[in-house]
Design a protein around this motif. Sequence first.
Motif, PDB file in Angstrom:
ATOM      1  N   THR A  21       0.811  -1.229  -0.082  1.00  0.00           N
ATOM      2  CA  THR A  21      -0.004  -0.035   0.119  1.00  0.00           C
ATOM      3  C   THR A  21       0.849   1.254   0.147  1.00  0.00           C
ATOM      4  O   THR A  21       2.044   1.321   0.404  1.00  0.00           O
ATOM      5  CB  THR A  21      -1.031   0.160   1.090  1.00  0.00           C
ATOM      6  OG1 THR A  21      -0.323   0.221   2.377  1.00  0.00           O
ATOM      7  CG2 THR A  21      -1.820  -1.035   1.138  1.00  0.00           C
ATOM      8  N   ARG A  35      -3.973   3.388  -0.026  1.00  0.00           N
ATOM      9  CA  ARG A  35      -4.578   2.866  -1.174  1.00  0.00           C
ATOM     10  C   ARG A  35      -3.760   1.579  -1.661  1.00  0.00           C
ATOM     11  O   ARG A  35      -2.221   1.709  -1.567  1.00  0.00           O
ATOM     12  CB  ARG A  35      -4.668   3.505  -2.395  1.00  0.00           C
ATOM     13  CG  ARG A  35      -5.896   3.159  -3.453  1.00  0.00           C
ATOM     14  CD  ARG A  35      -5.827   4.306  -4.440  1.00  0.00           C
ATOM     15  NE  ARG A  35      -6.444   3.665  -5.566  1.00  0.00           N
ATOM     16  CZ  ARG A  35      -6.459   4.452  -6.819  1.00  0.00           C
ATOM     17  NH1 ARG A  35      -5.917   5.387  -6.945  1.00  0.00           N
ATOM     18  NH2 ARG A  35      -7.199   3.614  -7.773  1.00  0.00           N
ATOM     19  N   LYS A  36      -4.362   0.530  -2.272  1.00  0.00           N
ATOM     20  CA  LYS A  36      -3.400  -0.703  -2.756  1.00  0.00           C
ATOM     21  C   LYS A  36      -2.346  -0.059  -3.663  1.00  0.00           C
ATOM     22  O   LYS A  36      -2.850   0.565  -4.698  1.00  0.00           O
ATOM     23  CB  LYS A  36      -4.243  -1.786  -3.318  1.00  0.00           C
ATOM     24  CG  LYS A  36      -5.100  -2.427  -2.260  1.00  0.00           C
ATOM     25  CD  LYS A  36      -5.906  -3.466  -2.650  1.00  0.00           C
ATOM     26  CE  LYS A  36      -6.853  -4.226  -1.631  1.00  0.00           C
ATOM     27  NZ  LYS A  36      -7.450  -5.449  -2.149  1.00  0.00           N
ATOM     28  N   GLU A  38      -1.129  -1.743  -6.237  1.00  0.00           N
ATOM     29  CA  GLU A  38      -1.308  -2.014  -7.610  1.00  0.00           C
ATOM     30  C   GLU A  38      -2.583  -1.153  -8.045  1.00  0.00           C
ATOM     31  O   GLU A  38      -2.262  -1.078  -9.473  1.00  0.00           O
ATOM     32  CB  GLU A  38      -1.979  -3.776  -7.650  1.00  0.00           C
ATOM     33  CG  GLU A  38      -3.250  -3.912  -6.920  1.00  0.00           C
ATOM     34  CD  GLU A  38      -3.529  -5.393  -6.540  1.00  0.00           C
ATOM     35  OE1 GLU A  38      -4.750  -5.781  -6.604  1.00  0.00           O
ATOM     36  OE2 GLU A  38      -2.578  -6.227  -6.301  1.00  0.00           O
ATOM     37  N   GLU A  39      -3.492  -0.720  -7.518  1.00  0.00           N
ATOM     38  CA  GLU A  39      -4.410   0.143  -8.119  1.00  0.00           C
ATOM     39  C   GLU A  39      -3.889   1.605  -8.313  1.00  0.00           C
ATOM     40  O   GLU A  39      -4.112   2.245  -9.379  1.00  0.00           O
ATOM     41  CB  GLU A  39      -5.344   0.610  -6.727  1.00  0.00           C
ATOM     42  CG  GLU A  39      -6.168  -0.947  -6.700  1.00  0.00           C
ATOM     43  CD  GLU A  39      -7.325  -0.633  -5.762  1.00  0.00           C
ATOM     44  OE1 GLU A  39      -8.159  -1.689  -5.198  1.00  0.00           O
ATOM     45  OE2 GLU A  39      -7.389   0.357  -4.788  1.00  0.00           O
ATOM     46  N   GLU A  42      -1.904   1.328 -11.606  1.00  0.00           N
ATOM     47  CA  GLU A  42      -2.756   1.785 -12.574  1.00  0.00           C
ATOM     48  C   GLU A  42      -3.250   3.051 -13.040  1.00  0.00           C
ATOM     49  O   GLU A  42      -3.483   3.378 -14.118  1.00  0.00           O
ATOM     50  CB  GLU A  42      -4.128   0.743 -12.757  1.00  0.00           C
ATOM     51  CG  GLU A  42      -3.908  -0.741 -12.653  1.00  0.00           C
ATOM     52  CD  GLU A  42      -3.202  -1.132 -14.163  1.00  0.00           C
ATOM     53  OE1 GLU A  42      -3.639  -0.581 -15.190  1.00  0.00           O
ATOM     54  OE2 GLU A  42      -2.161  -1.843 -14.030  1.00  0.00           O
ATOM     55  N   SER A  43      -3.288   3.738 -11.752  1.00  0.00           N
ATOM     56  CA  SER A  43      -3.603   5.124 -11.861  1.00  0.00           C
ATOM     57  C   SER A  43      -2.726   6.122 -12.490  1.00  0.00           C
ATOM     58  O   SER A  43      -2.632   6.961 -13.267  1.00  0.00           O
ATOM     59  CB  SER A  43      -4.188   5.804 -10.606  1.00  0.00           C
ATOM     60  OG  SER A  43      -5.327   5.177 -10.109  1.00  0.00           O
TER      61      SER A  43
END
Length: 73
Positions: A21, A35-36, A38-39, A42-43
């Motif tokens: 995170t 926030r994770k 991996e997310e 992507e952002s």
Amino acid sequence: MKNICTLQVENAIEAIQHTKTVMYKHGVWNEYYERKTEEVIESIKKSGYGADVRLNEATGIFYVSIPADCDMW
């Protein structure tokens, strides 16, 4: 806080990819929240501007900031 990179994509991803995170915010006026990773990666990939990454050396926590379009005008 140690500045890792400013408005970059690849360096930002490389800096945080080993974490689960990070603290994240989108837009100058918003607050950071956890926030994770991996997310967040992507952002970063979807951002037209890249991301700023800073490291709190005392805690080992990365702070990722992605500017919103309105920040850039």
